[in-house]
Design an enzyme around this catalytic site. Structure first.
Site, PDB file in Angstrom:
ATOM      1  N   PRO A 129       9.995  92.581  18.868  1.00  0.00           N
ATOM      2  CA  PRO A 129      10.941  91.074  18.940  1.00  0.00           C
ATOM      3  C   PRO A 129      10.730  90.521  20.216  1.00  0.00           C
ATOM      4  CG  PRO A 129      11.907  93.318  19.024  1.00  0.00           C
ATOM      5  CD  PRO A 129      10.227  93.714  18.469  1.00  0.00           C
ATOM      6  N   ALA A 131       7.601  90.085  21.651  1.00  0.00           N
ATOM      7  CA  ALA A 131       6.006  89.884  21.864  1.00  0.00           C
ATOM      8  C   ALA A 131       5.629  89.370  20.500  1.00  0.00           C
ATOM      9  CB  ALA A 131       5.328  91.033  22.242  1.00  0.00           C
ATOM     10  N   PHE A 157       9.490  90.904  11.627  1.00  0.00           N
ATOM     11  CA  PHE A 157       8.731  90.210  11.253  1.00  0.00           C
ATOM     12  C   PHE A 157       7.784  90.829  10.207  1.00  0.00           C
ATOM     13  CE2 PHE A 157      10.002  87.062  14.739  1.00  0.00           C
ATOM     14  CZ  PHE A 157      11.078  87.042  14.412  1.00  0.00           C
ATOM     15  N   TYR A 234      -9.267  94.231  20.665  1.00  0.00           N
ATOM     16  CA  TYR A 234     -10.422  93.835  19.373  1.00  0.00           C
ATOM     17  C   TYR A 234     -10.390  93.685  17.611  1.00  0.00           C
ATOM     18  CZ  TYR A 234     -11.718  93.900  24.722  1.00  0.00           C
ATOM     19  OH  TYR A 234     -10.983  93.064  26.145  1.00  0.00           O
ATOM     20  N   GLU A 243      -7.111  87.155   7.902  1.00  0.00           N
ATOM     21  CA  GLU A 243      -6.567  86.766   7.421  1.00  0.00           C
ATOM     22  C   GLU A 243      -6.078  85.204   7.119  1.00  0.00           C
ATOM     23  OE1 GLU A 243      -3.372  88.484  10.063  1.00  0.00           O
ATOM     24  OE2 GLU A 243      -1.999  87.233   9.125  1.00  0.00           O
ATOM     25  N   GLN A 280       1.781  50.650  -5.532  1.00  0.00           N
ATOM     26  CA  GLN A 280       1.350  50.607  -4.527  1.00  0.00           C
ATOM     27  C   GLN A 280       1.022  51.777  -3.453  1.00  0.00           C
ATOM     28  OE1 GLN A 280      -0.510  47.657  -2.514  1.00  0.00           O
ATOM     29  NE2 GLN A 280      -2.752  47.722  -3.038  1.00  0.00           N
ATOM     30  N   THR A 366       0.302  80.964  15.387  1.00  0.00           N
ATOM     31  CA  THR A 366       0.474  80.277  15.884  1.00  0.00           C
ATOM     32  C   THR A 366      -0.133  78.769  15.806  1.00  0.00           C
ATOM     33  OG1 THR A 366       1.110  79.298  17.852  1.00  0.00           O
ATOM     34  CG2 THR A 366       2.833  80.468  16.605  1.00  0.00           C
TER      35      THR A 366
HETATM   36  C1  LIG Z   1       8.408  85.095   6.908  1.00  0.00           C
HETATM   37  C2  LIG Z   1       7.039  86.116   8.469  1.00  0.00           C
HETATM   38  C3  LIG Z   1       5.859  86.991   8.499  1.00  0.00           C
HETATM   39  C4  LIG Z   1       5.910  87.823   8.862  1.00  0.00           C
HETATM   40  N1  LIG Z   1       4.219  89.248   9.513  1.00  0.00           N
HETATM   41  C5  LIG Z   1       3.853  89.415  10.484  1.00  0.00           C
HETATM   42  C6  LIG Z   1       3.181  90.997   9.357  1.00  0.00           C
HETATM   43  O1  LIG Z   1       3.471  91.013   8.502  1.00  0.00           O
HETATM   44  N2  LIG Z   1       2.884  91.612  11.143  1.00  0.00           N
HETATM   45  C7  LIG Z   1       3.122  91.249  12.219  1.00  0.00           C
HETATM   46  O2  LIG Z   1       2.254  91.667  12.743  1.00  0.00           O
HETATM   47  N3  LIG Z   1       3.770  90.025  12.382  1.00  0.00           N
HETATM   48  C8  LIG Z   1       3.874  89.054  11.279  1.00  0.00           C
HETATM   49  N4  LIG Z   1       4.776  88.485  11.564  1.00  0.00           N
HETATM   50  C9  LIG Z   1       4.870  87.131  12.702  1.00  0.00           C
HETATM   51  C10 LIG Z   1       4.332  86.801  12.921  1.00  0.00           C
HETATM   52  O3  LIG Z   1       2.776  86.459  13.689  1.00  0.00           O
HETATM   53  C11 LIG Z   1       5.031  85.843  14.735  1.00  0.00           C
HETATM   54  O4  LIG Z   1       6.039  85.643  14.015  1.00  0.00           O
HETATM   55  C12 LIG Z   1       3.943  84.775  15.024  1.00  0.00           C
HETATM   56  O5  LIG Z   1       2.415  85.234  15.865  1.00  0.00           O
HETATM   57  C13 LIG Z   1       4.495  83.719  16.667  1.00  0.00           C
HETATM   58  O6  LIG Z   1       5.151  85.110  17.322  1.00  0.00           O
HETATM   59  P1  LIG Z   1       6.261  84.958  17.516  1.00  0.00           P
HETATM   60  O7  LIG Z   1       7.648  84.437  16.352  1.00  0.00           O
HETATM   61  O8  LIG Z   1       7.111  85.769  18.702  1.00  0.00           O
HETATM   62  O9  LIG Z   1       6.933  83.028  18.466  1.00  0.00           O
HETATM   63  P2  LIG Z   1       6.558  82.965  20.022  1.00  0.00           P
HETATM   64  O10 LIG Z   1       4.825  84.088  21.113  1.00  0.00           O
HETATM   65  O11 LIG Z   1       7.820  83.749  21.015  1.00  0.00           O
HETATM   66  O12 LIG Z   1       5.980  82.057  20.112  1.00  0.00           O
HETATM   67  C14 LIG Z   1       7.243  80.467  20.066  1.00  0.00           C
HETATM   68  C15 LIG Z   1       6.789  79.346  20.856  1.00  0.00           C
HETATM   69  O13 LIG Z   1       6.064  79.104  21.594  1.00  0.00           O
HETATM   70  C16 LIG Z   1       4.480  78.970  21.643  1.00  0.00           C
HETATM   71  N5  LIG Z   1       3.346  79.752  22.204  1.00  0.00           N
HETATM   72  C17 LIG Z   1       3.771  81.134  22.622  1.00  0.00           C
HETATM   73  N6  LIG Z   1       2.110  80.855  23.254  1.00  0.00           N
HETATM   74  C18 LIG Z   1       2.194  79.985  23.852  1.00  0.00           C
HETATM   75  C19 LIG Z   1       0.985  79.345  24.690  1.00  0.00           C
HETATM   76  N7  LIG Z   1       0.015  80.461  25.673  1.00  0.00           N
HETATM   77  N8  LIG Z   1       0.493  78.469  24.556  1.00  0.00           N
HETATM   78  C20 LIG Z   1       1.537  77.692  24.013  1.00  0.00           C
HETATM   79  N9  LIG Z   1       2.448  77.769  22.968  1.00  0.00           N
HETATM   80  C21 LIG Z   1       2.503  79.075  22.939  1.00  0.00           C
HETATM   81  C22 LIG Z   1       4.185  79.286  19.977  1.00  0.00           C
HETATM   82  O14 LIG Z   1       2.773  78.720  19.800  1.00  0.00           O
HETATM   83  C23 LIG Z   1       5.250  79.226  19.191  1.00  0.00           C
HETATM   84  O15 LIG Z   1       5.951  77.282  18.662  1.00  0.00           O
HETATM   85  C24 LIG Z   1       5.907  87.465  10.864  1.00  0.00           C
HETATM   86  C25 LIG Z   1       6.196  86.772  10.674  1.00  0.00           C
HETATM   87  C26 LIG Z   1       7.059  85.664   9.948  1.00  0.00           C
HETATM   88  C27 LIG Z   1       8.044  84.293  10.158  1.00  0.00           C
END
Ligand SMILES: Cc1cc2nc3c(=O)[nH]c(=O)nc-3n(C[C@H](O)[C@H](O)[C@H](O)COP(=O)(O)OP(=O)(O)OC[C@H]3O[C@@H](n4cnc5c(N)ncnc54)[C@H](O)[C@@H]3O)c2cc1C
Length: 381
Positions: A129, A131, A157, A234, A243, A280, A366
């Site tokens: 939630p 991280a 997630f 790592y 992935e 077009q 992301t």
């Molecule tokens: C449908 C779904 C399925 C998923 N399945 C899995 C799974 O099977 N296993 C698993 O472990 N996870 C899973 N995830 C999690 C997914 O990998 C995370 O949502 C993703 O890594 C982003 O983390 P967060 O949601 O906490 O966003 P945050 O890390 O809170 O990011 C929020 C925003 O801030 C930006 N941001 C963060 N850090 C930086 C930085 N250093 N510089 C610039 N911008 C930054 C991000 O790009 C984003 O736009 C899933 C997510 C979804 C929605």
């Protein structure tokens, strides 16, 4: 365009896999989207057909062919549900590779053998939630207790999380060490203390069972450790390559499928006395989309070739995921526009595709994180 990548046997496989997907998965997509879950029978059937273990060693029941699995990820777009493709992908290309690369022979026999048959379903639990992108700040904790480990914490997630049989889990074994204090475990989900707190409702991927999980004094034996203590970060980064490649492969084929369907539509939909494809501006949409799709495919196949040849193409994979995810969002948005009001209706697949594709720039790292990696790889960061 020829890429000198796939062999004639992959073309045969592609045809067979597509027939299976179109005949046995696609007709049920609406039902599974409605139910919010892909039935276990789908995993069992795909295991029976040897579709879950294409890249895994023969000794565990696999086919030892990475390119064959690439074909599967490309073809899954024909199942008409991003959620179905996501659940199969999370099992095959996200969870089990950690066991393949870092598991002991006992762990491989225990999890890969039933996993490749579809008898057991796997998930990968990294995100929490508080991280996501910042993996090093996860808080789920594993503490030694004699020969066992006691795990406390939460994940969210997690694809397949609400229904998996085993979970590859990232935990902190040394909380003072940041990314150097993460270890991986593989745990059976019937272990006391493992709880599905919530099944999550989502914008798209409706058929995928995404879970929020809680671990309370979950006692696991020492042989649940996957790989080495404090090397988990790592291992996680290593796992991201495949992935992200599979997400790029699915994005390119998803964009292409949407374009092809909307082309058929544009040729038959009449406005102002002619098919809309004759305008077009509409025809140029297709020229732009075809060009972007081909560029995405070239980038992805380049990264795939480097990966198959045994390299570690972090830069190319990150670029492929970044470009193809956004490209597919743009293409599918344009396709929806071509359908006009019908594109907004659930009776056309483009509405679901529009929702489903939006996950790619978020999941598996992301866009912003991909750019951070690329920045470092090209020497500007
Ligand atoms: C449908 C779904 C399925 C998923 N399945 C899995 C799974 O099977 N296993 C698993 O472990 N996870 C899973 N995830 C999690 C997914 O990998 C995370 O949502 C993703 O890594 C982003 O983390 P967060 O949601 O906490 O966003 P945050 O890390 O809170 O990011 C929020 C925003 O801030 C930006 N941001 C963060 N850090 C930086 C930085 N250093 N510089 C610039 N911008 C930054 C991000 O790009 C984003 O736009 C899933 C997510 C979804 C929605």
């Amino acid at each position: 365009m020829s890429y000198d990548l796939f062999q004639p046997e992959h073309d045969v496989l592609r045809q067979t896999v597509r027939e299976f997907i179109e005949n046995e998965l696609a007709p049920h997509a609406d039902e599974w989207e409605e139910a919010g879950e892909v039935p276990r029978e789908v995993f069992l059937r795909m295991g029976e057909l040897d579709y879950l273990g294409m890249r895994y060693p023969e000794e565990y029941g696999g086919g030892d062919d990475v390119l064959a699995e690439a074909v599967l990820h490309e073809e899954m777009v024909h199942c008409r549900s991003g959620g179905v493709a996501a659940d199969i992908g999370a099992h095959v290309a996200i969870a089990m590779p950690h066991i393949l690369h870092y598991g002991t022979d006992e762990q491989k026999k225990k999890y890969l053998v039933p996993g490749l048959k579809g008898e057991w379903i796997g998930a990968l639990g990294i995100t929490e939630p508080d991280a996501g992108s910042d993996v090093a700040s996860i808080k789920t904790r594993a503490v030694r207790d004699g020969d066992d480990w006691i795990i406390n914490g939460a994940k969210t997630f997690i694809t397949n999380g609400a229904r998996c049989d085993f979970m590859v889990l990232a935990v902190k074994t040394d909380p003072d060490k940041g990314y150097g204090g993460i270890s991986m475990f593989v745990v059976d989900t019937d272990t006391p203390g493992f709880e599905v707190s919530r099944k999550l409702d989502k914008l798209g991927w409706k058929a995928s069972s995404t879970g929020e999980l809680a671990f309370t004094d979950m006692r696991v034996p020492s042989d649940a450790l996957l790989g080495e203590v404090n090397r988990g970060f790592y291992q996680i980064m290593g796992g991201f390559a495949w992935e992200r490649l599979t997400m790029a492969l699915g994005s390119v084929s998803g964009a292409e499928q949407a374009m092809n369907k909307s082309m058929e539509y544009a040729k038959q939909r009449q406005a102002f006395g002619q098919p809309i494809s004759k305008f077009q501006v509409i025809a140029h949409y297709f020229a732009d989309m075809a060009t972007e799709i081909e560029a995405g495919r070239a980038l992805t196949y380049h990264a795939l070739k480097l990966y198959v040849d045994g390299g570690n193409p972090i830069k190319e994979v990150s670029m492929a995921k970044l470009y193809c995810g956004r490209m597919a969002c743009r293409v599918i948005d344009t396709c929806l526009q071509i359908y006009g009001g019908y594109g907004y209706m659930e009776e056309y697949d483009i509405a679901r595709a529009y929702r489903d594709i939006r996950l790619v720039p978020i999941g598996g790292g992301t866009d912003e994180v991909m750019k951070e990696i690329i920045v470092r790889m090209i020497g500007i960061g």
